[in-house]
Design a protein around this motif. Sequence first.
Motif, short mmCIF file in Angstrom:
data_model
loop_
_atom_site.label_atom_id
_atom_site.label_comp_id
_atom_site.label_asym_id
_atom_site.label_seq_id
_atom_site.Cartn_x
_atom_site.Cartn_y
_atom_site.Cartn_z
N GLY A 167 -63.59 11.42 8.93
CA GLY A 167 -63.11 11.23 7.57
C GLY A 167 -61.62 11.37 7.42
N ASP A 219 -56.50 11.78 -0.43
CA ASP A 219 -57.78 12.49 -0.44
C ASP A 219 -58.91 11.50 -0.68
OD1 ASP A 219 -60.03 14.36 -1.33
OD2 ASP A 219 -58.43 15.77 -0.80
N SER A 220 -59.90 11.51 0.20
CA SER A 220 -61.00 10.55 0.14
C SER A 220 -62.15 11.02 -0.74
CB SER A 220 -61.54 10.27 1.55
OG SER A 220 -60.54 9.76 2.38
N ASP A 221 -62.17 12.29 -1.09
CA ASP A 221 -63.34 12.87 -1.74
C ASP A 221 -63.25 12.86 -3.26
OD1 ASP A 221 -64.37 13.40 0.76
OD2 ASP A 221 -63.58 15.44 0.83
N ALA A 222 -64.42 12.99 -3.89
CA ALA A 222 -64.48 13.04 -5.35
C ALA A 222 -63.84 14.33 -5.86
CB ALA A 222 -65.93 12.95 -5.82
N GLY A 262 -59.95 18.32 -1.52
CA GLY A 262 -60.11 19.42 -0.58
C GLY A 262 -59.06 20.51 -0.82
N SER A 302 -59.13 8.39 -3.97
CA SER A 302 -60.12 7.33 -3.86
C SER A 302 -60.98 7.18 -5.12
CB SER A 302 -61.02 7.57 -2.65
OG SER A 302 -60.28 7.49 -1.45
N THR A 319 -61.48 12.45 -9.00
CA THR A 319 -60.59 13.37 -8.28
C THR A 319 -59.47 13.81 -9.20
OG1 THR A 319 -61.06 12.08 -6.28
CG2 THR A 319 -59.29 13.69 -6.14
N ASN A 353 -60.14 4.10 -0.59
CA ASN A 353 -60.07 4.63 0.77
C ASN A 353 -59.52 3.56 1.72
OD1 ASN A 353 -60.61 7.09 2.14
ND2 ASN A 353 -62.28 6.13 3.23
N SER A 402 -68.22 15.81 4.24
CA SER A 402 -67.52 16.81 3.45
C SER A 402 -68.50 17.68 2.68
CB SER A 402 -66.51 16.14 2.53
OG SER A 402 -65.61 17.09 1.99
N GLN A 403 -68.23 17.92 1.40
CA GLN A 403 -69.00 18.89 0.62
C GLN A 403 -70.41 18.40 0.28
OE1 GLN A 403 -66.49 20.31 -2.68
NE2 GLN A 403 -64.79 19.42 -1.56
#
Length: 232
Positions: free
Chosen positions: A13, A125-128, A131, A147, A151, A171, A206-207
Amino acid sequence: MIRILFTGGGTGGHIYPILSVVEELAISGPNAEMDLRYFGVPGNYKKLLEENGIKVSKILPAKLRRYFDIRNFIDILILLPLSFVQALWKVFWFMPDVLFSKGGPGSLPVVLACWFFHVPIVIHDSDAVMGLSNKLAFRFAKRVAVSFESTVAKLSPKDQNIGGKIALIGNPIRHSFTGAPVDQIYSKKAFGMNSEKPVILVIGGSQGAVKINNFMLQVAGEIISKFQVLHQ
């Protein structure tokens, strides 16, 4: 010569978006001379980074956890200061024109070192949910790419109101995935699957990975009666 530094944790990732950026740099500036480096924790991807023209230099991994763990004391009190000194030394001798950070273990010391030397910092940052490493690096960055709209919504109101700093770009994807679609029958056979039976792809990271994995273990027996499952 343009010097570009990359950093990020040692998972797919983090690494594959970096490779996508490197590919795009080669396309947008085919005649530009670039010195590409990666300072951080490459994990199992050191060879892959080097195959794509990126010189790799390891940084001690200092993982920042959101939960109580005795290892937090070791990482924050010992590993983080040591990795920051490492990063200062390496950044001083390379002195990049810009840093691109994907966050994750090992990235924060590099971000701080570049901030110390006034190197422009771009984070993605790729996550909702951003991080922890990127959340801490946010205030040191010149530009922040995300992304998902969610976020931005989950950042503090103060951070959301920084005009022109945050960009919703999605992304980074390698061009090999954006061309004509691959034939489904060929793809199923490549994975040793029945070409006539529908396939469900399960992918997470990830999470969210643990919840997805646990859910699939619970329902897999029921699903495979009608479908084939490709679970990464």
